[in-house]
Design a protein around this motif. Structure first.
Motif, PDB file in Angstrom:
ATOM      1  N   THR A  50       0.836  -1.211   0.000  1.00  0.00           N
ATOM      2  CA  THR A  50       0.000   0.000   0.000  1.00  0.00           C
ATOM      3  C   THR A  50       0.866   1.256   0.000  1.00  0.00           C
ATOM      4  O   THR A  50       0.618   2.194  -0.761  1.00  0.00           O
ATOM      5  N   ILE A  51       1.870   1.272   0.862  1.00  0.00           N
ATOM      6  CA  ILE A  51       2.756   2.436   1.009  1.00  0.00           C
ATOM      7  C   ILE A  51       4.185   1.972   0.713  1.00  0.00           C
ATOM      8  O   ILE A  51       4.914   1.547   1.618  1.00  0.00           O
ATOM      9  N   PRO A  52       4.599   2.011  -0.550  1.00  0.00           N
ATOM     10  CA  PRO A  52       5.922   1.485  -0.911  1.00  0.00           C
ATOM     11  C   PRO A  52       7.085   2.394  -0.523  1.00  0.00           C
ATOM     12  O   PRO A  52       8.241   1.978  -0.596  1.00  0.00           O
ATOM     13  N   ASP A  53       6.778   3.622  -0.114  1.00  0.00           N
ATOM     14  CA  ASP A  53       7.822   4.604   0.213  1.00  0.00           C
ATOM     15  C   ASP A  53       7.618   5.180   1.618  1.00  0.00           C
ATOM     16  O   ASP A  53       7.410   6.392   1.774  1.00  0.00           O
ATOM     17  N   PRO A  54       7.670   4.332   2.662  1.00  0.00           N
ATOM     18  CA  PRO A  54       7.408   4.828   4.021  1.00  0.00           C
ATOM     19  C   PRO A  54       8.434   5.853   4.497  1.00  0.00           C
ATOM     20  O   PRO A  54       8.099   6.723   5.312  1.00  0.00           O
ATOM     21  N   HIS A  55       9.670   5.776   3.998  1.00  0.00           N
ATOM     22  CA  HIS A  55      10.678   6.764   4.383  1.00  0.00           C
ATOM     23  C   HIS A  55      10.270   8.161   3.917  1.00  0.00           C
ATOM     24  O   HIS A  55      10.472   9.153   4.628  1.00  0.00           O
ATOM     25  N   GLN A  56       9.685   8.243   2.730  1.00  0.00           N
ATOM     26  CA  GLN A  56       9.215   9.528   2.214  1.00  0.00           C
ATOM     27  C   GLN A  56       8.084  10.078   3.079  1.00  0.00           C
ATOM     28  O   GLN A  56       8.059  11.271   3.400  1.00  0.00           O
ATOM     29  N   LEU A  57       7.146   9.219   3.461  1.00  0.00           N
ATOM     30  CA  LEU A  57       6.052   9.657   4.322  1.00  0.00           C
ATOM     31  C   LEU A  57       6.578  10.153   5.658  1.00  0.00           C
ATOM     32  O   LEU A  57       6.131  11.182   6.178  1.00  0.00           O
ATOM     33  N   CYS A  58       7.541   9.433   6.219  1.00  0.00           N
ATOM     34  CA  CYS A  58       8.143   9.844   7.489  1.00  0.00           C
ATOM     35  C   CYS A  58       8.832  11.203   7.334  1.00  0.00           C
ATOM     36  O   CYS A  58       8.705  12.083   8.186  1.00  0.00           O
ATOM     37  N   ASP A  59       9.544  11.376   6.228  1.00  0.00           N
ATOM     38  CA  ASP A  59      10.226  12.652   5.970  1.00  0.00           C
ATOM     39  C   ASP A  59       9.228  13.792   5.812  1.00  0.00           C
ATOM     40  O   ASP A  59       9.498  14.927   6.226  1.00  0.00           O
ATOM     41  N   ASP A  60       8.070  13.511   5.218  1.00  0.00           N
ATOM     42  CA  ASP A  60       7.047  14.552   5.048  1.00  0.00           C
ATOM     43  C   ASP A  60       6.532  15.041   6.399  1.00  0.00           C
ATOM     44  O   ASP A  60       6.265  16.241   6.575  1.00  0.00           O
ATOM     45  N   ILE A  61       6.389  14.126   7.364  1.00  0.00           N
ATOM     46  CA  ILE A  61       5.938  14.528   8.708  1.00  0.00           C
ATOM     47  C   ILE A  61       7.017  15.361   9.392  1.00  0.00           C
ATOM     48  O   ILE A  61       6.723  16.386  10.024  1.00  0.00           O
ATOM     49  N   VAL A  62       8.271  14.924   9.258  1.00  0.00           N
ATOM     50  CA  VAL A  62       9.386  15.672   9.865  1.00  0.00           C
ATOM     51  C   VAL A  62       9.491  17.067   9.237  1.00  0.00           C
ATOM     52  O   VAL A  62       9.666  18.070   9.940  1.00  0.00           O
ATOM     53  N   GLU A  63       9.389  17.128   7.917  1.00  0.00           N
ATOM     54  CA  GLU A  63       9.478  18.412   7.224  1.00  0.00           C
ATOM     55  C   GLU A  63       8.330  19.340   7.626  1.00  0.00           C
ATOM     56  O   GLU A  63       8.502  20.566   7.699  1.00  0.00           O
ATOM     57  N   SER A  64       7.178  18.770   7.908  1.00  0.00           N
ATOM     58  CA  SER A  64       6.024  19.582   8.323  1.00  0.00           C
ATOM     59  C   SER A  64       6.296  20.292   9.637  1.00  0.00           C
ATOM     60  O   SER A  64       5.889  21.453   9.821  1.00  0.00           O
ATOM     61  N   LEU A  65       6.968  19.612  10.566  1.00  0.00           N
ATOM     62  CA  LEU A  65       7.328  20.275  11.830  1.00  0.00           C
ATOM     63  C   LEU A  65       8.250  21.458  11.561  1.00  0.00           C
ATOM     64  O   LEU A  65       8.095  22.536  12.169  1.00  0.00           O
ATOM     65  N   LYS A  66       9.202  21.281  10.659  1.00  0.00           N
ATOM     66  CA  LYS A  66      10.123  22.389  10.335  1.00  0.00           C
ATOM     67  C   LYS A  66       9.373  23.586   9.768  1.00  0.00           C
ATOM     68  O   LYS A  66       9.643  24.735  10.125  1.00  0.00           O
ATOM     69  N   LEU A  67       8.409  23.325   8.879  1.00  0.00           N
ATOM     70  CA  LEU A  67       7.640  24.419   8.277  1.00  0.00           C
ATOM     71  C   LEU A  67       6.770  25.119   9.311  1.00  0.00           C
ATOM     72  O   LEU A  67       6.648  26.354   9.303  1.00  0.00           O
ATOM     73  N   ILE A  68       6.163  24.359  10.202  1.00  0.00           N
ATOM     74  CA  ILE A  68       5.303  24.946  11.234  1.00  0.00           C
ATOM     75  C   ILE A  68       6.136  25.740  12.229  1.00  0.00           C
ATOM     76  O   ILE A  68       5.758  26.848  12.644  1.00  0.00           O
ATOM     77  N   LYS A  69       7.292  25.223  12.606  1.00  0.00           N
ATOM     78  CA  LYS A  69       8.187  25.966  13.497  1.00  0.00           C
ATOM     79  C   LYS A  69       8.649  27.265  12.837  1.00  0.00           C
ATOM     80  O   LYS A  69       8.670  28.334  13.480  1.00  0.00           O
ATOM     81  N   ALA A  70       9.010  27.196  11.552  1.00  0.00           N
ATOM     82  CA  ALA A  70       9.449  28.393  10.837  1.00  0.00           C
ATOM     83  C   ALA A  70       8.345  29.441  10.785  1.00  0.00           C
ATOM     84  O   ALA A  70       8.603  30.650  10.907  1.00  0.00           O
ATOM     85  N   ALA A  71       7.093  28.983  10.617  1.00  0.00           N
ATOM     86  CA  ALA A  71       5.965  29.918  10.581  1.00  0.00           C
ATOM     87  C   ALA A  71       5.771  30.586  11.936  1.00  0.00           C
ATOM     88  O   ALA A  71       5.462  31.787  12.010  1.00  0.00           O
ATOM     89  N   VAL A  72       5.947  29.831  13.010  1.00  0.00           N
ATOM     90  CA  VAL A  72       5.838  30.395  14.356  1.00  0.00           C
ATOM     91  C   VAL A  72       6.882  31.494  14.555  1.00  0.00           C
ATOM     92  O   VAL A  72       6.591  32.583  15.065  1.00  0.00           O
ATOM     93  N   LEU A  73       8.118  31.223  14.147  1.00  0.00           N
ATOM     94  CA  LEU A  73       9.199  32.200  14.308  1.00  0.00           C
ATOM     95  C   LEU A  73       8.996  33.406  13.396  1.00  0.00           C
ATOM     96  O   LEU A  73       9.244  34.552  13.795  1.00  0.00           O
TER      97      LEU A  73
END
Length: 509
Positions: free
Chosen positions: A477-500
């Motif tokens: 179903t999800i052949p690229d779980p590393h990419q999905l994990c990276d998308d969640i990590v990257e989302s935290l970076k974007l949200i933190k950057a928006a806060v700052l």
């Protein structure tokens, strides 16, 4: 030689397991045999043969004999970890706990590994995935511990606990594991686990106004519970999530899993939490919604064969996606790690067992111009779910079905609810300080499971100043779980950057 986790290891000659009772001693049988709870029996149904996995990265080499010596005085004192699950054919096939002598050579597995292997991280990932292709032999207590003395990018060695879900719910089992650890700064002290603060306001004054607020809160609780119970029943009967690239096909409970994880800064999550006046759980749900939205937007662009470069900027998501997570909530109050430690060390009593209710948590899949909207929506969702008795009533519904129609019907009900939703999500609170597993300092802790009908399970686990995001996926179903994990990590970076960027908080670290 025997192959486990894709590795061949030498198996010593072992004595057969014997129970601690003499033939014909009926009084001792009655004292030591106890029926499995309905929830424990549910996890032996073919569609719910769930195993919990706890991956522990250690900062030093793991010494197997030290671990075995400590297990005798801790985990083996817990009756569930030193008992067989036996079918009593004379009493209608009821399953019972029967105490036994535990031979640790059956449970602690130490494969011979090549210290110069080409890719240690890939080897460990494949080893754990291979474990999900098997179940634990029922001729012994249903747990094992795999010790891999191989250096990875985040640790010097890895321990993998595998425990059948019939032994207890995930939260209790993780608490039991932590009760076996100690602070590295004080080898005699148990870890410090954060306790939720009571955020309720003082209602000792205010007269009529506070009375009206109280009445409104009760009415809201009743209404929310009614709506949630109706949605639960509808989901069990017909209401399905939208078909998306994250929604698995039928039969996924029988397929192997791929486990991937990332470690991020808990301080970054706290920065967002404090700036937005919310909880860590709100932030975890928010960055997950953002990551899933980003991942699905890319997938729908690929399915539509859109031009490269449109996956990030253009909205490729279908409208009105229904995507929900099933949360399994233990409605029995936890004994806490102190109570479990006392049970193992002092033979004290502690509350234990699978008393599980369901909560259906909706995820909002959308592209947001303002990244902070992901956590705002998450907070609203969580706040709404705090004002409901959904878990208690869904547990009661499952109990009624079990009592009137039997374990097969209860299993079918649970299976329907889970397969009609998309994923499972959890966030567990871990120790505040560095801990050692039987003297081995721990680098990270990554819990998950396999045997569930979902194609995706996401776990958050805090430890010290770190947060580990763990994905358990069906690769078809999800052949690229590393990419999905990276998308969640990257989302935290974007949200933190928006806060700052908005000046909501200063980055002091």
């Amino acid at each position: 030689m025997e192959t486990i986790g894709g590795v061949r290891w030498r198996k010593k000659a072992l004595k057969p397991i014997e129970t601690k009772r003499k033939a014909g001693d009926e009084s001792e049988i009655a004292a030591e045999e106890e029926p499995l709870s309905p929830a424990a029996r549910l996890f032996h149904e073919p569609s719910f043969n769930v195993h919990i996995i706890a991956i522990m990265g250690c900062k030093t080499r793991i010494y197997p004999q030290v671990v075995k010596d400590k297990l005798v005085h801790t985990l083996l004192k817990h009756p569930r970890f030193s008992s067989l699950q036996v079918v009593d054919e004379k009493n209608g096939g009821i399953m019972k706990w029967v105490q036994t002598e535990v031979n640790l050579d059956h449970h602690v597995i130490v494969p011979d590994l090549d210290p110069n292997m080409e890719s240690p991280d890939k080897f460990v990932e494949d080893y754990i995935s291979n474990l999900s292709k098997s179940t634990i032999d029922k001729s012994k207590p249903l747990w094992d511990l795999h010790l891999l003395n191989v250096k990875t990018s985040e640790s010097e060695a890895v321990g993998i606990f595998r425990i059948h879900h019939s032994l207890g719910d995930g939260t209790s089992l993780m608490s039991l594991l932590l009760a076996c650890t100690r602070k590295m700064s004080d080898p005699e002290a148990l870890p410090t686990i954060p306790v939720k603060k009571n955020s309720g306001s003082d209602h000792s004054s205010g007269g009529l106004w506070h009375y009206l607020i109280g009445v409104w809160s009760v009415l809201g609780l009743v209404w929310n519970t009614l709506v949630d119970v109706v949605m639960f029943i509808a989901t069990a009967l017909f209401l399905k999530d939208s078909p998306t690239p994250l929604k698995g096909r039928p039969g996924l409970e029988f397929t192997p899993r791929r486990f991937v994880f990332r470690t991020i800064s808990l301080d970054d999550m706290k920065l967002v939490k404090n700036a937005m006046n919310m909880t860590i759980n709100d932030v975890a749900l928010g960055i997950t919604q953002a990551g899933l939205s980003k991942y699905l937007n890319r997938k729908y662009a690929e399915l539509g064969k859109k031009d490269e470069g449109t996956t990030e900027k253009r909205n490729n998501l279908p409208k009105d996606i229904r995507l929900r997570s099933t949360l399994l909530i233990n409605i029995r109050p936890s004994s806490g790690i102190q109570g479990l430690a006392d049970m193992m060390e002092k033979d004290a009593e502690a509350k234990w067992g699978n008393w599980i209710g369901y909560v259906l948590l909706p995820f909002t899949v959308a592209l947001r111009d303002d990244p902070l909207d992901y956590v705002r929506v998450a907070k609203a969702t969580v706040d709404r779910k705090k004002r409901t008795l959904e878990a208690i009533y869904t547990f009661s519904i499952a109990e009624i079905v079990l009592n009137f129609f039997g374990i097969k019907a209860a299993s079918a009900l649970s299976h329907k609810v889970i397969t009609h939703t998309t994923m499972c999500f959890s966030n567990l609170v871990g120790p505040l300080e560095e801990i050692g597993f039987y003297g081995h300092p721990m680098a990270y802790l990554a819990p998950s499971s396999y045997g569930q009908p979902h194609a995706l399970m996401i776990n958050f686990q805090s430890y010290g100043k770190k947060m580990t995001i763990v994905l358990s996926v069906d690769e078809s179903t999800i052949p690229d779980p590393h990419q999905l994990c990276d998308d969640i990590v990257e989302s935290l970076k974007l949200i933190k950057a928006a806060v700052l960027a908005k000046g909501l908080v200063k980055d002091d670290h």
